[in-house]
Design an enzyme around this catalytic site. Structure first.
Site, PDB file in Angstrom:
ATOM      1  N   HIS A   1       0.814  -1.220   0.000  1.00 50.75           N
ATOM      2  CA  HIS A   1       0.000   0.000   0.000  1.00 50.75           C
ATOM      3  C   HIS A   1       0.848   1.271   0.000  1.00 50.75           C
ATOM      4  O   HIS A   1       0.341   2.351  -0.309  1.00 50.75           O
ATOM      5  CB  HIS A   1      -0.994  -0.010   1.167  1.00 50.75           C
ATOM      6  CG  HIS A   1      -0.427   0.313   2.507  1.00 50.75           C
ATOM      7  ND1 HIS A   1      -0.030  -0.655   3.404  1.00 50.75           N
ATOM      8  CD2 HIS A   1      -0.218   1.492   3.132  1.00 50.75           C
ATOM      9  CE1 HIS A   1       0.402  -0.086   4.509  1.00 50.75           C
ATOM     10  NE2 HIS A   1       0.303   1.225   4.374  1.00 50.75           N
TER      11      HIS A   1
ATOM     12  N   ASP B   1       0.335  -7.742   1.726  1.00 49.80           N
ATOM     13  CA  ASP B   1       0.680  -6.320   1.698  1.00 49.80           C
ATOM     14  C   ASP B   1       2.195  -6.114   1.683  1.00 49.80           C
ATOM     15  O   ASP B   1       2.726  -5.213   2.331  1.00 49.80           O
ATOM     16  CB  ASP B   1       0.056  -5.567   2.874  1.00 49.80           C
ATOM     17  CG  ASP B   1       0.083  -4.057   2.656  1.00 49.80           C
ATOM     18  OD1 ASP B   1       0.083  -3.632   1.486  1.00 49.80           O
ATOM     19  OD2 ASP B   1       0.149  -3.304   3.648  1.00 49.80           O
TER      20      ASP B   1
ATOM     21  N   GLY C   1       3.507   6.800   8.076  1.00 39.99           N
ATOM     22  CA  GLY C   1       4.876   6.980   7.606  1.00 39.99           C
ATOM     23  C   GLY C   1       5.782   5.844   8.042  1.00 39.99           C
ATOM     24  O   GLY C   1       6.818   5.598   7.421  1.00 39.99           O
TER      25      GLY C   1
ATOM     26  N   SER D   1       4.773   2.810   7.824  1.00 32.59           N
ATOM     27  CA  SER D   1       4.400   1.708   6.930  1.00 32.59           C
ATOM     28  C   SER D   1       5.586   1.240   6.108  1.00 32.59           C
ATOM     29  O   SER D   1       6.242   2.033   5.431  1.00 32.59           O
ATOM     30  CB  SER D   1       3.303   2.170   5.972  1.00 32.59           C
ATOM     31  OG  SER D   1       2.071   1.608   6.294  1.00 32.59           O
TER      32      SER D   1
ATOM     33  N   GLY E   1      -7.822 -25.329   0.100  1.00 33.85           N
ATOM     34  CA  GLY E   1      -9.092 -25.531  -0.590  1.00 33.85           C
ATOM     35  C   GLY E   1     -10.236 -25.849   0.344  1.00 33.85           C
ATOM     36  O   GLY E   1     -11.076 -26.707   0.046  1.00 33.85           O
ATOM     37  N   VAL E   2     -10.297 -25.146   1.479  1.00 39.98           N
ATOM     38  CA  VAL E   2     -11.415 -25.310   2.401  1.00 39.98           C
ATOM     39  C   VAL E   2     -11.948 -23.943   2.806  1.00 39.98           C
ATOM     40  O   VAL E   2     -11.218 -22.952   2.788  1.00 39.98           O
ATOM     41  CB  VAL E   2     -11.020 -26.097   3.677  1.00 39.98           C
ATOM     42  CG1 VAL E   2     -10.511 -27.480   3.333  1.00 39.98           C
ATOM     43  CG2 VAL E   2      -9.990 -25.324   4.503  1.00 39.98           C
TER      44      VAL E   2
END
Length: 504
Positions: free
Chosen positions: A136, A166, A243, A245, A301-302
């Site tokens: 982001h 992210d 900032g 981040s 896959g559940v």
């Protein structure tokens, strides 16, 4: 010992009192007095005198700080006006982790081209210029500028991103850079000292201290950017602000245990809780991006829910007229077609208790462990079925049902666009007054279409001025295409837009 003389003289009345007083007044007093709870009388309370810090030295973070600040960089995101208008104005990160210039932003005002539209931090992870940050922080950037602690600036190349965690990987052209070392983040403990290093509010090389206050936290922030988010954050009370981040969360030795990603705050500034992506997951993601251009992620896959969630258990019991109890583990409610679990013997209603010997306490812990694997990897899973415990060894598949590792060059045009497409029904054609087009389904926040402002259930009309009526049409038009792509699409109300993007 002179100040104890009076106590010792009085203690002559009883030799036992003398010996006990001498023991408690000596250096042993720095150790908390421990009693057996079985000896406590009902209704009694126990107290100990405060004798300082029990013999421990106060932590010293000077060496760790001086080591870490040279590996943390400032990042500026330059986005064109058109790119920013194409993005939805509300972003969940604005709520959890706003950017420093957020209060000055006005959607109506023209952004100066030489002014960054956002700022954050990053961490150098190799001497030849690889830098990890948050997705982001650089999302939508037409130019990324990196400034080192010595104030030398570079234009960075975006190597790749992973909205599910992210995380993004950048590269600058330089040699001999100071870099941070990854720590096995599975080994950290609640209560361990940590430092947050970054550039909050544009204040470069800022260090704050705190402890690990929790592990395996999910705050439901990544779901808008990804259909399969992985949230198992390290929580810390080290002060983290806009900032920070993409900056470093390091241990007392100055080594990396996580990438600071979000805060939970009613104001957008520090309120006591910060969250970092664990270093083990970061390392796996950046290694995949560097090697393949995309992240190789296994899926079980559940679908299911946390048995520890009392509200979810009540809702399940009410809907299916069951009487299950709250517990640790994940209740399987659905097996996904082409998934890894459907052919393994796992059934709906099973409770996943362990993966590779690690206890599963929540869905976030399950997604973290499985999401750290690659397609083709095998995992050992223990489930509870009724009163029985069953074990399975499962070969993980990717989201498309393949066990093979793929590179970026193997992606289909639909995968690059980040969506699936359904032909229009006759009723939809009549409603919009058109004879062609495809309906957008399962839009991914990381794809080209989302970046262009397309949303689920919008209608794609043309690509490069060619009419489309099926997903096969899109695949044919964009297969092996490089360069500019122009799309025309309609929103829910029939309003027509024309946008563009580049196929790398």
């Amino acid at each position: 010992m002179k100040k104890y003389t009076g106590y010792l003289l009085v203690g002559l009345v009883s030799s036992m009192t003398t010996l006990g007083g001498f023991y408690l007044m000596s250096d042993h007093a720095n150790v908390p007095f421990i009693t057996n709870a079985n000896n406590q009388k009902n209704g009694d309370f126990e107290f100990v005198d405060y004798k300082g810090n029990y013999g421990y030295d106060a932590p010293n973070f000077v060496e760790a700080s001086s080591k870490a600040i040279h590996t943390v960089v400032s990042i500026k995101n330059y986005s064109s006006q058109r790119q920013r208008q194409n993005q939805q104005y509300f972003d969940p990160f604005d709520f959890f982790f706003g950017q420093p210039d957020q209060q000055q932003r006005r959607p109506q005002q023209q952004q100066e081209q030489d002014q960054p539209s956002g700022m954050g931090s990053g961490v150098i992870i190799s001497q030849d210029g690889y830098i990890v940050t948050n997705n982001h922080v650089i999302d939508g950037a037409s130019k990324i500028e990196v400034t080192l602690n010595n104030q030398k600036s570079y234009t960075a190349e975006l190597v790749g991103t992973d909205p599910s965690t992210d995380i993004a990987l950048l590269k600058i052209t330089e040699k001999g850079l100071p870099f941070t070392k990854f720590v096995n983040s599975d080994g950290i403990n609640v209560g361990d000292w940590v430092l947050a290093v970054g550039n909050p509010f544009g204040l470069t090389s800022t260090v704050t201290a705190g402890i690990v206050s929790a592990k395996g936290r999910s705050i439901n922030i990544l779901g808008k950017k990804s259909e399969s988010p992985i949230e198992s954050f390290i929580q810390t009370d080290a002060a983290i602000n806009p900032g920070n981040s993409g900056g470093a969360l390091v241990n007392a030795n100055g080594d990396l245990i996580g990438i600071n990603t979000a805060i939970s705050s009613p104001t957008g500034a520090y309120s006591g809780y910060g969250f970092a992506v664990p270093a083990n997951l970061v390392k796996k993601v950046v290694e995949d991006i560097k090697a393949y251009g995309i992240v190789q992620r296994g899926y079980l896959g559940v679908k299911g829910f946390d048995l520890s969630n009392e509200d979810a258990v009540k809702q399940y019991n009410k809907q299916f007229k069951k009487n299950i109890k709250t517990d640790n583990g994940v209740m399987v409610t659905e097996l996904v077609s082409k998934g890894s679990a459907i052919d393994s013997g796992i059934e709906e209603g099973d409770i996943i208790k362990e993966v590779d010997g690690k206890p599963i306490t929540s869905f976030s812990s399950l997604s973290f462990i499985v999401g750290s694997k690659r397609p083709g990897d095998k995992v050992d899973i223990k489930v509870q079925r009724g009163n029985a415990t069953k074990s399975y060894t499962i070969t993980l598949k990717d989201a498309k049902g393949s066990t093979k590792v793929r590179s970026k060059a193997d992606l289909t045009p639909s995968e690059i666009l980040g969506a699936e497409f359904d032909p229009l029904t006759e009723r939809q054609k009549d409603s919009f007054g058109i004879n062609y087009g495809v309906m957008v389904k399962h839009l991914e926040g990381s794809g080209k279409l989302a970046a262009a402002g397309v949303q689920d259930e919008f209608i794609i009309l043309t690509i490069n001025d060619k009419e489309v009526s099926s997903q096969a049409d899109i695949e044919k038009l964009l297969k092996n295409h490089k360069g500019r792509v122009s799309i025309k699409f309609a929103d829910y109300y029939g309003r027509i837009y024309t946008k563009g993007f580049t196929m790398d």
